[in-house]
Write an enzyme that holds these catalytic residues in place. Sequence first.
Site, short mmCIF file in Angstrom:
data_model
loop_
_atom_site.label_atom_id
_atom_site.label_comp_id
_atom_site.label_asym_id
_atom_site.label_seq_id
_atom_site.Cartn_x
_atom_site.Cartn_y
_atom_site.Cartn_z
N ARG A 376 3.59 2.79 -1.40
CA ARG A 376 2.31 2.62 -2.11
C ARG A 376 1.70 3.97 -2.48
O ARG A 376 0.94 4.06 -3.43
CB ARG A 376 1.35 1.83 -1.21
CG ARG A 376 0.08 1.39 -1.90
CD ARG A 376 -0.86 0.68 -0.96
NE ARG A 376 -0.39 -0.64 -0.61
CZ ARG A 376 -0.22 -1.08 0.64
NH1 ARG A 376 -0.45 -0.27 1.64
NH2 ARG A 376 0.20 -2.29 0.87
N LEU A 380 2.89 3.96 -7.64
CA LEU A 380 1.74 3.58 -8.46
C LEU A 380 0.79 4.75 -8.74
O LEU A 380 0.35 4.94 -9.87
CB LEU A 380 1.00 2.41 -7.82
CG LEU A 380 1.83 1.12 -7.76
CD1 LEU A 380 1.13 0.06 -6.94
CD2 LEU A 380 2.12 0.59 -9.16
N VAL A 498 -0.72 -4.80 -8.47
CA VAL A 498 0.43 -4.95 -7.58
C VAL A 498 0.31 -4.09 -6.32
O VAL A 498 -0.51 -3.17 -6.25
CB VAL A 498 1.75 -4.61 -8.31
CG1 VAL A 498 1.93 -5.53 -9.51
CG2 VAL A 498 1.77 -3.15 -8.78
N GLU A 499 1.14 -4.40 -5.33
CA GLU A 499 1.20 -3.71 -4.04
C GLU A 499 -0.17 -3.63 -3.38
O GLU A 499 -0.60 -2.58 -2.90
CB GLU A 499 1.84 -2.32 -4.18
CG GLU A 499 3.32 -2.39 -4.51
CD GLU A 499 4.00 -1.04 -4.37
OE1 GLU A 499 3.50 -0.17 -3.63
OE2 GLU A 499 5.06 -0.86 -5.01
N GLY A 500 -0.87 -4.76 -3.36
CA GLY A 500 -2.21 -4.83 -2.81
C GLY A 500 -3.22 -4.69 -3.91
O GLY A 500 -3.54 -3.57 -4.33
#
Length: 810
Positions: A376, A380, A498-500
């Site tokens: 993460r 991103l 995405v990813e949280g």
Amino acid sequence: MWSFLLFIILLGVLSYHRFPLWFASLVTFIYLIEGTILSPGNTFLSVLSWSIVAPILLIINVKPIRRALISKAILAFYKKSKPSMSDTEREALTSGTVGWEADLFSGKPSWDKMLDLKSAKLTKEEQAFLDGPVEELCSMIDDWEITHKLRYIPEKIWEFVRKEKFFGMIIPKKYGGHGLSALAHSEVVAKVSAVSNSVGVMVSVPNSLGPGELILKYGTEEQKDHYLPRLAKGEEVPCFALTSPTAGSDATSITDYGVVCKEKFDGKEQVCIRLNWNKRYITMAPVATILGLAFKLHDPDHLIGNKDEWGITCALVPTNLKGITIGRRHFPLDAAFPNGPTQGKDVIIPITNIIGGPERAGEGWHMLFETLSVGRAISLPAMSAGAAKLGLYAVGAYARIRKQFNLPIGYFEGVEEAISRSVGYVHMIDTTRKFTLDAIDRGEEPAVPAGMSKYFVTEYAREAGKDMMDILGGRAICMGPSNFCAQGYHEMPISITVEGANILTRSMMIFGQGALRCHPYLLKELFASENNDTKQGLKEFDEAIFGHFGYSISNFVRSLWLGLTRSWFIIIPSKVKDLPGMTRYLQQLTHVSAVFAFVSDFALLTLGGQFKRKERLSARFADVFGYLYMASAVLKDYSESENKKQLKPVVDWILQYLLYQSQQRLDEIMLNLPNKLSGKILRWIVYPLGKRLTLPSDALGHEISREILRPGGLRAHIAEGAYLSQVESNAPGYLEKLLEDVLAAEEYESKIQKAVKSGKIKAFDYVDLVHEAVKKKIITKKQSEVVLKANESRHKAIKVDDFAPKELEL
């Protein structure tokens, strides 16, 4: 009276500097003796003091007595009032490591410690990869063709990516990969994503949760030897399937399952898993050859142990097995990277396909949290920062080239405001990205900073993108091959989601996870309360809770004193003094840290288990935590910069902005506490002289804005590492070339404008006007050629794409 006042001040000083309990007790004991000796006539007061204070000192300093009389009762109350915790939350609390962020939470950060943290540097080999294969890949990309004509990534790019082992960036060299550092990995993703987000995603995903990283960290030697070389060479295309239709943020609620059974596989009967799943939003799934799968493992016949339910498990599933449905695509915001659903019906795999082997059964959620905390922080933030940096570089050129009312639009104050804000945001997010990568390359697994980096970098990149779109105006909204801004802005919500998802990350994860992980005592109290050895648990809880009391009192004293003195008397370490103009900021940030620690402790104490549902308060605490972290990143970068004079105005702007925002969020927290009276009292304690911090001045914004309109200097720094080729197909680089033409003519254009104003020359057409200026000897023939070239370049810069109706048909 005076001695008592001096005694209270002395206790405050001891608390401010966090002297241990025994030392403060000793000072109190000495004061009692002094009072008895020097005031023999006041027998009643002496007896009262000794009969009340002395027993208290005895109880709180003799630990067996303290535990029996105080801590035992507090522990019983704590166990009843603490909130319930899901498996997802528990894994979040135990995953990753804690670093500098704990100092920020302490209320007393050691800035020398921050400045001493080792920063990552690219190796010669990594730089060569960026300058060679990565630069070449960028030159091959036509994002307009990819996103609006093909809607898939062409085979020539796939072939190049495989050939240059882009899928093996994190895989060690002994397995055939590049073995890049986190910094180099991020730089590759940032550079490619700024040119094409679709290709950037294609390159980044196999190097994050891929499942290459899981195999590398948790796989058996057999799995590493088989899969890692094949992944590095692109012989296997990986994806990881986690999200289900009914399980997004709460991934532990997935309904996908596997049952341990005995089946024939590869011609022989062995222990296997029968899998059933339904996943969606899986990047690379439509083209994947190897699927990493998260599912709940059941073993009703106890074939691998004496448990029925093993929990979430991760396994490797070749996509050519019977029962797998794969190939259909989602279409996320016109992006062309492969993303889609996958289903499996009674798919059989050997038990040895569990990542890490059967002994890793049930450890999937822990694996995922550990790897997500790193991934993460890389992909991103790199995508968002890369796009923002290149976009700002191009916007700076455009704002100098484009004229209205005979002035570059970048000279108008409204545009200046947007430009300076974008410069501040972009530098802030890029330093935050690198600061977090430094932690990873030091061997940390920064779970909380990864969440902060993901949230703040993507959010501020979106804010900067909005400003850039506004500055470009019509140039930004007309899609086409020469539009360098709109597609990235259009796809920005992908990184936000995405990813949280950012709403979840801000309102639940950053402070919810950060408070327990970074607070010096909360997690110790929690674990002590759950210790099955009640005697040891009470001992641990006693140490934690009394340490917590001292910590809270210290932050109360520090908040009050720093508020009364406006933090002017904080002694700044010697290393910080070497940073020109930073001392005052460090004093103010220390004050913010103290107030943050004090108010967060107060909120957690008074709200108890209810705080878990106070997501707006949690979000505001997350903001302050993030502002402190980003300020640290900016300062760390500034301390290592070779051109501090160039960066100083930007650093000033960012720190003033972050300090002001911290003040505002803390005030909002206190105003929105359920008990309004306590909120008012807190505001008086932490801001006794009122809120004094302000946003950066217009003059500072003007200075920054003008710098970004000039070639080199700050503009070059902002764009460092980006793809800047000046070929016409690369709009940001090409604009720089056009800017050079425009700037070369500015002096001569000014002469022409003065001649027009004085009435010496006049013409309807600009070319005729230039020729007239030559005739009247306003400029020379050679100078007129420079002016005409600049005029041509200006028209190229402002040109927008247009299409025949048939060209827009799908």
